[in-house]
Design a protein around this motif. Structure first.
Motif, PDB file in Angstrom:
ATOM      1  N   LEU B  85       3.572  38.337  -1.714  1.00  0.00           N
ATOM      2  CA  LEU B  85       2.893  37.191  -2.317  1.00  0.00           C
ATOM      3  C   LEU B  85       3.162  35.914  -1.536  1.00  0.00           C
ATOM      4  N   ASN B  86       4.298  35.858  -0.903  1.00  0.00           N
ATOM      5  CA  ASN B  86       4.617  34.678  -0.101  1.00  0.00           C
ATOM      6  C   ASN B  86       3.785  34.706   1.180  1.00  0.00           C
ATOM      7  N   HIS B  87       3.563  35.901   1.644  1.00  0.00           N
ATOM      8  CA  HIS B  87       2.799  36.088   2.878  1.00  0.00           C
ATOM      9  C   HIS B  87       1.303  35.933   2.645  1.00  0.00           C
ATOM     10  N   ARG B  88       0.842  36.394   1.525  1.00  0.00           N
ATOM     11  CA  ARG B  88      -0.587  36.334   1.227  1.00  0.00           C
ATOM     12  C   ARG B  88      -0.808  35.899  -0.214  1.00  0.00           C
ATOM     13  N   PRO B  89      -0.665  34.615  -0.471  1.00  0.00           N
ATOM     14  CA  PRO B  89      -0.802  34.090  -1.844  1.00  0.00           C
ATOM     15  C   PRO B  89      -2.225  34.306  -2.356  1.00  0.00           C
ATOM     16  N   GLY B  90      -2.342  34.475  -3.654  1.00  0.00           N
ATOM     17  CA  GLY B  90      -3.662  34.563  -4.250  1.00  0.00           C
ATOM     18  C   GLY B  90      -4.249  35.950  -4.345  1.00  0.00           C
ATOM     19  N   LEU B  91      -3.517  36.935  -3.890  1.00  0.00           N
ATOM     20  CA  LEU B  91      -4.023  38.311  -4.000  1.00  0.00           C
ATOM     21  C   LEU B  91      -4.149  38.669  -5.475  1.00  0.00           C
ATOM     22  N   GLY B 118       9.813  33.725 -14.530  1.00  0.00           N
ATOM     23  CA  GLY B 118       9.327  32.492 -13.919  1.00  0.00           C
ATOM     24  C   GLY B 118       9.300  32.502 -12.404  1.00  0.00           C
ATOM     25  N   LEU B 119       9.274  33.695 -11.823  1.00  0.00           N
ATOM     26  CA  LEU B 119       9.292  33.794 -10.362  1.00  0.00           C
ATOM     27  C   LEU B 119       7.889  33.867  -9.776  1.00  0.00           C
ATOM     28  N   ALA B 120       6.941  34.281 -10.573  1.00  0.00           N
ATOM     29  CA  ALA B 120       5.556  34.377 -10.106  1.00  0.00           C
ATOM     30  C   ALA B 120       4.638  34.130 -11.293  1.00  0.00           C
ATOM     31  N   ARG B 121       3.388  33.891 -11.003  1.00  0.00           N
ATOM     32  CA  ARG B 121       2.468  33.632 -12.118  1.00  0.00           C
ATOM     33  C   ARG B 121       1.071  34.161 -11.851  1.00  0.00           C
ATOM     34  N   ARG B 122       0.367  34.391 -12.938  1.00  0.00           N
ATOM     35  CA  ARG B 122      -1.020  34.847 -12.861  1.00  0.00           C
ATOM     36  C   ARG B 122      -1.901  33.612 -13.041  1.00  0.00           C
ATOM     37  N   THR B 123      -2.939  33.547 -12.255  1.00  0.00           N
ATOM     38  CA  THR B 123      -3.878  32.441 -12.345  1.00  0.00           C
ATOM     39  C   THR B 123      -5.266  33.045 -12.456  1.00  0.00           C
ATOM     40  N   SER B 131     -10.091  39.453 -13.124  1.00  0.00           N
ATOM     41  CA  SER B 131      -8.841  39.502 -12.371  1.00  0.00           C
ATOM     42  C   SER B 131      -8.074  38.193 -12.279  1.00  0.00           C
ATOM     43  N   TYR B 132      -6.864  38.314 -11.783  1.00  0.00           N
ATOM     44  CA  TYR B 132      -5.995  37.162 -11.584  1.00  0.00           C
ATOM     45  C   TYR B 132      -5.736  36.956 -10.114  1.00  0.00           C
ATOM     46  N   ALA B 133      -5.428  35.717  -9.789  1.00  0.00           N
ATOM     47  CA  ALA B 133      -4.937  35.434  -8.435  1.00  0.00           C
ATOM     48  C   ALA B 133      -3.440  35.247  -8.666  1.00  0.00           C
ATOM     49  N   LEU B 134      -2.623  35.912  -7.873  1.00  0.00           N
ATOM     50  CA  LEU B 134      -1.175  35.869  -8.083  1.00  0.00           C
ATOM     51  C   LEU B 134      -0.482  34.932  -7.098  1.00  0.00           C
ATOM     52  N   PHE B 135       0.488  34.195  -7.614  1.00  0.00           N
ATOM     53  CA  PHE B 135       1.236  33.261  -6.769  1.00  0.00           C
ATOM     54  C   PHE B 135       2.719  33.257  -7.111  1.00  0.00           C
ATOM     55  N   LEU B 136       3.510  32.838  -6.152  1.00  0.00           N
ATOM     56  CA  LEU B 136       4.928  32.636  -6.431  1.00  0.00           C
ATOM     57  C   LEU B 136       5.073  31.248  -7.030  1.00  0.00           C
ATOM     58  N   ALA B 142      12.288  30.079  -4.122  1.00  0.00           N
ATOM     59  CA  ALA B 142      13.732  29.881  -3.949  1.00  0.00           C
ATOM     60  C   ALA B 142      14.440  31.232  -3.987  1.00  0.00           C
ATOM     61  N   MET B 143      14.036  32.035  -4.934  1.00  0.00           N
ATOM     62  CA  MET B 143      14.624  33.370  -5.069  1.00  0.00           C
ATOM     63  C   MET B 143      14.378  34.177  -3.800  1.00  0.00           C
ATOM     64  N   LEU B 144      13.166  34.100  -3.297  1.00  0.00           N
ATOM     65  CA  LEU B 144      12.830  34.821  -2.079  1.00  0.00           C
ATOM     66  C   LEU B 144      13.702  34.343  -0.925  1.00  0.00           C
ATOM     67  N   GLY B 145      13.961  33.043  -0.905  1.00  0.00           N
ATOM     68  CA  GLY B 145      14.809  32.502   0.155  1.00  0.00           C
ATOM     69  C   GLY B 145      16.199  33.110   0.128  1.00  0.00           C
ATOM     70  N   ARG B 146      16.785  33.147  -1.055  1.00  0.00           N
ATOM     71  CA  ARG B 146      18.132  33.723  -1.157  1.00  0.00           C
ATOM     72  C   ARG B 146      18.119  35.207  -0.827  1.00  0.00           C
ATOM     73  N   ALA B 147      17.105  35.870  -1.341  1.00  0.00           N
ATOM     74  CA  ALA B 147      17.005  37.308  -1.097  1.00  0.00           C
ATOM     75  C   ALA B 147      16.850  37.593   0.391  1.00  0.00           C
ATOM     76  N   SER B 148      16.094  36.755   1.051  1.00  0.00           N
ATOM     77  CA  SER B 148      15.855  36.958   2.480  1.00  0.00           C
ATOM     78  C   SER B 148      17.126  36.835   3.298  1.00  0.00           C
ATOM     79  N   GLU B 149      17.999  35.934   2.859  1.00  0.00           N
ATOM     80  CA  GLU B 149      19.272  35.784   3.567  1.00  0.00           C
ATOM     81  C   GLU B 149      20.086  37.065   3.456  1.00  0.00           C
TER      82      GLU B 149
END
Lengths: 181, 181
Positions: B85-91, B118-123, B131-136, B142-149
DNA sequence: TTATTTTGTAGTCAGCAATAACAATTATGA
DNA sequence: TCATAATTGTTATTGCTGACTACAAAATAA
């Protein structure tokens, strides 16, 4: 349609459940969907992560193995037990479980299934009344024989995909990764 | 002390054999493995099967990933959604599920968990009321940042195990295997 | 319009791994 | 020798994950 929703569960009677046997398809004529080759969606950074790649590959292989073994109703985990017991007869449950990386508690149920089908059996261990020595029955050996044929074809297909020396390289790398444990 | 001792078919005496682990094996034969971590039990023919090796490697990697992510309470599957979702927002849900090889029905629950935290949401999707467009969310990023480390350290450790060029070779081979699907 | 397909959901089921708790049996050690 | 610890097989529980079925709403094709 999204959220909302009314309760409406009830109705759940018929339960046909076909066993999906790989192969074959809509036989005669047509077949609209041309030879599909998956577009392989862009998953970004994920494709560079070992864990993700491993998972996808493992699922692909297991999908095929499960489909191949469907006709003899054998699961990969069960197959691994047959192979190990054929290779080293007389092991006790703890040994088999440890060798396969299965919790001994979970192995009980797994082996129960094999024993119930007459493919393997528990024998009182000679020196320890707590444990069993495990063996394949003749039926188990026959089953292993059929399974091995199916497995061989599968491995051959993989070799075709992996190319010259691919298997060796892959096994070597996977063994290193498994060292993590 | 096994449960019932009923089995014990009268005529059953043969089969005492000591079971010696046939050590054919490829490679440097015996060598009482000195400083190796585990004894690596002899599993015979299994060690030559791609599926088995893949499973063991995958479990090893996931064990570590799960342990690493434990402190932030994130599962591998959830992490993959955040990355995508971070790479391709709105899927939309179907897209994400398909890209990750998850059944869209199962993806619902998976995403519910992320949304609830509260990490992602449907729009609502712009052109399709189904359908929904999904976003972080920011929290999700922030969570993704920590996880990536944490993930980066993990990958580094793998690289150390795989050696020079190991990652490239492994990813290439795994991709071929995944083509089975 | 009508029929078909797509999308999101809910619910069920099966496989598999991790854990805790136990009883019977061995092993240990003081 | 005897109390204590460790093993072995078992049962039961929990959680994650994947596969399937069935639905309703909405979009699309005929």
């Amino acid at each position: 349609m999204p959220p909302e929703a009314d309760k409406k569960t009830a109705t759940d009677d018929l339960d046909v459940r076909l066993v999906r046997t790989a192969r074959d398809e809509t036989g005669p004529a047509d077949a609209p969907d041309s030879t599909s080759e998956q577009p392989r969606a862009d998953v970004g950074p994920l494709s560079r992560m070992i864990g993700y790649a491993l998972r996808r590959a493992q699922l692909a292989v297991f999908d095929e193995v499960i489909a191949n073994f469907a006709e003899i109703d054998l699961r990969p985990a069960q197959f691994s037990v047959l192979v190990l017991l054929n290779h080293r007869p007389g092991l006790k449950q703890s040994d088999v479980a440890a060798a396969l990386g299965i919790q001994r508690a979970n192995f009980v149920v797994l082996f129960d299934g094999l024993e119930r089908r007459g493919l393997a059996r528990r024998t009182p261990a000679p020196n320890d009344r707590r444990s069993y020595a495990l063996f394949l029955t003749d039926a188990g050996k026959a089953m292993l024989g059929r399974a091995s044929e199916l497995e061989a074809k599968h491995e051959a297909r993989l070799d075709a995909l992996l190319g010259e020396g691919g298997r060796e390289r892959l096994l070597e790398l996977l063994e290193r990764v498994a060292k993590l444990r």
